[in-house]
Design a protein around this motif. Structure first.
Motif, PDB file in Angstrom:
ATOM      1  N   THR A  17       0.859  -1.181   0.000  1.00 42.52           N
ATOM      2  CA  THR A  17       0.000   0.000   0.000  1.00 42.52           C
ATOM      3  C   THR A  17       0.898   1.236   0.000  1.00 42.52           C
ATOM      4  O   THR A  17       1.702   1.420   0.912  1.00 42.52           O
ATOM      5  CB  THR A  17      -0.898   0.013   1.251  1.00 42.52           C
ATOM      6  OG1 THR A  17      -1.647  -1.201   1.278  1.00 42.52           O
ATOM      7  CG2 THR A  17      -1.842   1.189   1.243  1.00 42.52           C
ATOM      8  N   LEU A  19       0.946   5.206   0.146  1.00 38.34           N
ATOM      9  CA  LEU A  19       0.116   6.349   0.517  1.00 38.34           C
ATOM     10  C   LEU A  19       0.387   7.508  -0.438  1.00 38.34           C
ATOM     11  O   LEU A  19       1.476   8.084  -0.437  1.00 38.34           O
ATOM     12  CB  LEU A  19       0.404   6.771   1.961  1.00 38.34           C
ATOM     13  CG  LEU A  19       0.154   5.687   3.003  1.00 38.34           C
ATOM     14  CD1 LEU A  19       0.540   6.179   4.381  1.00 38.34           C
ATOM     15  CD2 LEU A  19      -1.288   5.244   2.978  1.00 38.34           C
ATOM     16  N   LEU A  20      -0.608   7.798  -1.262  1.00 35.16           N
ATOM     17  CA  LEU A  20      -0.448   8.838  -2.279  1.00 35.16           C
ATOM     18  C   LEU A  20      -1.829   9.358  -2.652  1.00 35.16           C
ATOM     19  O   LEU A  20      -2.599   8.671  -3.309  1.00 35.16           O
ATOM     20  CB  LEU A  20       0.254   8.255  -3.518  1.00 35.16           C
ATOM     21  CG  LEU A  20       0.538   9.212  -4.660  1.00 35.16           C
ATOM     22  CD1 LEU A  20       1.521  10.299  -4.226  1.00 35.16           C
ATOM     23  CD2 LEU A  20       1.105   8.448  -5.850  1.00 35.16           C
ATOM     24  N   ARG A  21      -2.137  10.569  -2.211  1.00 35.78           N
ATOM     25  CA  ARG A  21      -3.446  11.163  -2.507  1.00 35.78           C
ATOM     26  C   ARG A  21      -3.543  11.501  -3.992  1.00 35.78           C
ATOM     27  O   ARG A  21      -2.591  11.979  -4.588  1.00 35.78           O
ATOM     28  CB  ARG A  21      -3.661  12.429  -1.690  1.00 35.78           C
ATOM     29  CG  ARG A  21      -3.847  12.170  -0.225  1.00 35.78           C
ATOM     30  CD  ARG A  21      -4.365  13.415   0.475  1.00 35.78           C
ATOM     31  NE  ARG A  21      -4.586  13.165   1.872  1.00 35.78           N
ATOM     32  CZ  ARG A  21      -5.678  12.581   2.371  1.00 35.78           C
ATOM     33  NH1 ARG A  21      -6.625  12.192   1.574  1.00 35.78           N
ATOM     34  NH2 ARG A  21      -5.796  12.394   3.669  1.00 35.78           N
ATOM     35  N   ASN A  22      -4.734  11.252  -4.550  1.00 37.55           N
ATOM     36  CA  ASN A  22      -5.026  11.586  -5.946  1.00 37.55           C
ATOM     37  C   ASN A  22      -3.959  11.078  -6.901  1.00 37.55           C
ATOM     38  O   ASN A  22      -3.407  11.831  -7.704  1.00 37.55           O
ATOM     39  CB  ASN A  22      -5.201  13.098  -6.107  1.00 37.55           C
ATOM     40  CG  ASN A  22      -6.262  13.630  -5.166  1.00 37.55           C
ATOM     41  OD1 ASN A  22      -7.306  13.012  -4.987  1.00 37.55           O
ATOM     42  ND2 ASN A  22      -5.992  14.767  -4.561  1.00 37.55           N
ATOM     43  N   ALA A  23      -3.663   9.796  -6.829  1.00 42.52           N
ATOM     44  CA  ALA A  23      -2.600   9.194  -7.634  1.00 42.52           C
ATOM     45  C   ALA A  23      -2.835   9.389  -9.130  1.00 42.52           C
ATOM     46  O   ALA A  23      -1.899   9.669  -9.882  1.00 42.52           O
ATOM     47  CB  ALA A  23      -2.481   7.713  -7.321  1.00 42.52           C
ATOM     48  N   GLU A  25      -4.252  11.816 -10.700  1.00 44.90           N
ATOM     49  CA  GLU A  25      -3.912  13.190 -11.070  1.00 44.90           C
ATOM     50  C   GLU A  25      -2.396  13.405 -11.086  1.00 44.90           C
ATOM     51  O   GLU A  25      -1.908  14.330 -11.723  1.00 44.90           O
ATOM     52  CB  GLU A  25      -4.552  14.175 -10.095  1.00 44.90           C
ATOM     53  CG  GLU A  25      -6.068  14.189 -10.152  1.00 44.90           C
ATOM     54  CD  GLU A  25      -6.682  15.053  -9.057  1.00 44.90           C
ATOM     55  OE1 GLU A  25      -5.953  15.841  -8.418  1.00 44.90           O
ATOM     56  OE2 GLU A  25      -7.888  14.914  -8.840  1.00 44.90           O
ATOM     57  N   LYS A  26      -1.665  12.589 -10.353  1.00 45.21           N
ATOM     58  CA  LYS A  26      -0.207  12.731 -10.274  1.00 45.21           C
ATOM     59  C   LYS A  26       0.484  11.865 -11.318  1.00 45.21           C
ATOM     60  O   LYS A  26       1.684  11.650 -11.239  1.00 45.21           O
ATOM     61  CB  LYS A  26       0.269  12.387  -8.868  1.00 45.21           C
ATOM     62  CG  LYS A  26      -0.217  13.400  -7.857  1.00 45.21           C
ATOM     63  CD  LYS A  26       0.341  13.156  -6.488  1.00 45.21           C
ATOM     64  CE  LYS A  26      -0.066  14.308  -5.602  1.00 45.21           C
ATOM     65  NZ  LYS A  26      -0.439  14.037  -4.308  1.00 45.21           N
ATOM     66  N   TYR A  64      -6.637   4.375  -5.602  1.00 44.62           N
ATOM     67  CA  TYR A  64      -7.774   4.809  -4.805  1.00 44.62           C
ATOM     68  C   TYR A  64      -7.587   6.287  -4.498  1.00 44.62           C
ATOM     69  O   TYR A  64      -6.564   6.877  -4.862  1.00 44.62           O
ATOM     70  CB  TYR A  64      -7.857   3.992  -3.505  1.00 44.62           C
ATOM     71  CG  TYR A  64      -8.113   2.523  -3.741  1.00 44.62           C
ATOM     72  CD1 TYR A  64      -9.405   2.029  -3.850  1.00 44.62           C
ATOM     73  CD2 TYR A  64      -7.057   1.628  -3.853  1.00 44.62           C
ATOM     74  CE1 TYR A  64      -9.638   0.685  -4.069  1.00 44.62           C
ATOM     75  CE2 TYR A  64      -7.278   0.275  -4.070  1.00 44.62           C
ATOM     76  CZ  TYR A  64      -8.573  -0.189  -4.180  1.00 44.62           C
ATOM     77  OH  TYR A  64      -8.806  -1.516  -4.398  1.00 44.62           O
ATOM     78  N   SER A  65      -8.513   6.893  -3.793  1.00 44.80           N
ATOM     79  CA  SER A  65      -8.416   8.333  -3.530  1.00 44.80           C
ATOM     80  C   SER A  65      -7.225   8.698  -2.635  1.00 44.80           C
ATOM     81  O   SER A  65      -6.701   9.798  -2.719  1.00 44.80           O
ATOM     82  CB  SER A  65      -9.713   8.853  -2.919  1.00 44.80           C
ATOM     83  OG  SER A  65      -9.943   8.220  -1.684  1.00 44.80           O
ATOM     84  N   THR A  66      -6.793   7.775  -1.759  1.00 49.03           N
ATOM     85  CA  THR A  66      -5.710   8.096  -0.834  1.00 49.03           C
ATOM     86  C   THR A  66      -4.477   7.215  -0.993  1.00 49.03           C
ATOM     87  O   THR A  66      -3.490   7.416  -0.299  1.00 49.03           O
ATOM     88  CB  THR A  66      -6.184   7.945   0.623  1.00 49.03           C
ATOM     89  OG1 THR A  66      -6.620   6.602   0.818  1.00 49.03           O
ATOM     90  CG2 THR A  66      -7.300   8.920   0.927  1.00 49.03           C
ATOM     91  N   LYS A  67      -4.556   6.226  -1.894  1.00 45.73           N
ATOM     92  CA  LYS A  67      -3.443   5.281  -1.978  1.00 45.73           C
ATOM     93  C   LYS A  67      -3.427   4.570  -3.322  1.00 45.73           C
ATOM     94  O   LYS A  67      -4.393   4.597  -4.080  1.00 45.73           O
ATOM     95  CB  LYS A  67      -3.554   4.238  -0.862  1.00 45.73           C
ATOM     96  CG  LYS A  67      -4.789   3.338  -1.010  1.00 45.73           C
ATOM     97  CD  LYS A  67      -4.917   2.372   0.133  1.00 45.73           C
ATOM     98  CE  LYS A  67      -6.174   1.520  -0.038  1.00 45.73           C
ATOM     99  NZ  LYS A  67      -6.360   0.595   1.050  1.00 45.73           N
TER     100      LYS A  67
END
Length: 182
Positions: A17, A19-23, A25-26, A64-67
């Motif tokens: 897992t 941890l990466l917000r808005n993957a 978009e990045k 996902y939105s946070t990961k």
């Protein structure tokens, strides 16, 4: 910049897992090979030299939105002691990696904090747990037998004494013991 990650495993797979917000978009990208996982996303990078081989064709990733969750199919059902090869073997791999957490160390530090914060009965229970967990099986048997036979009024660590006969109830001074059904 490195990415924070964690992992767990089952008999057939390893799940990482990240941890990466808005993957999405990045512009994240994951490359999975026989013994390596490489993930990038704008300014982020994660490069792992895996401890054991995996099957890339049966491995996948999902944002996902946070990961980002990376699921790796194990080549064999061996239990992994670590996610990555030891530092000496991994040093040959180029980019620096995110530091894996030592969960055993974190747990022992948390236990120390809880021990210091415990007061009264909680502190006493922690002391008994510590004595019990670090004792021999014989001492553990003595503690179990004396506590259960005395209705919780006696706790002995001497199996030689406790094994000979039933442990009698010894209520605190100024109190009287009564059977539940009488």
């Amino acid at each position: 910049m490195s990415v924070k990650h964690d992992w767990y495993q089952s008999e057939a797979k390893v799940v990482i897992t990240v941890l990466l917000r808005n993957a999405a978009e990045k512009h994240y990208a994951v490359e999975i090979s026989g013994q390596r996982v490489h993930m990038t996303a704008d300014d982020y990078e994660l490069d792992l030299l895996l401890l054991h081989p995996i099957v890339p064709e049966r491995s996948s990733h999902k944002a996902y939105s946070t990961k980002v969750e990376i699921t790796l199919a194990k080549e064999t059902g061996v239990r992994w002691e670590a996610l990555e090869k030891p530092a000496a073997a991994a040093a040959a791999a180029a980019p620096p990696k995110a530091q894996a957490k030592n969960w055993d160390k974190l747990v022992s530090e948390e236990e120390k904090v809880e021990e210091k914060e415990a007061k009264g009965e909680a502190a006493l229970n922690n002391l008994f747990k510590k004595i019990y967990s670090s004792s021999s099986p014989e001492v553990q048997k003595a503690m179990n037998k004396s506590f259960s036979e005395s209705g919780g009024t006696v706790l002995s660590t001497n199996w030689g004494e406790v094994s000979k006969e039933k442990v009698t109830v010894k209520p605190p001074e100024g109190t009287e013991f009564r059977e539940w059904d009488k």
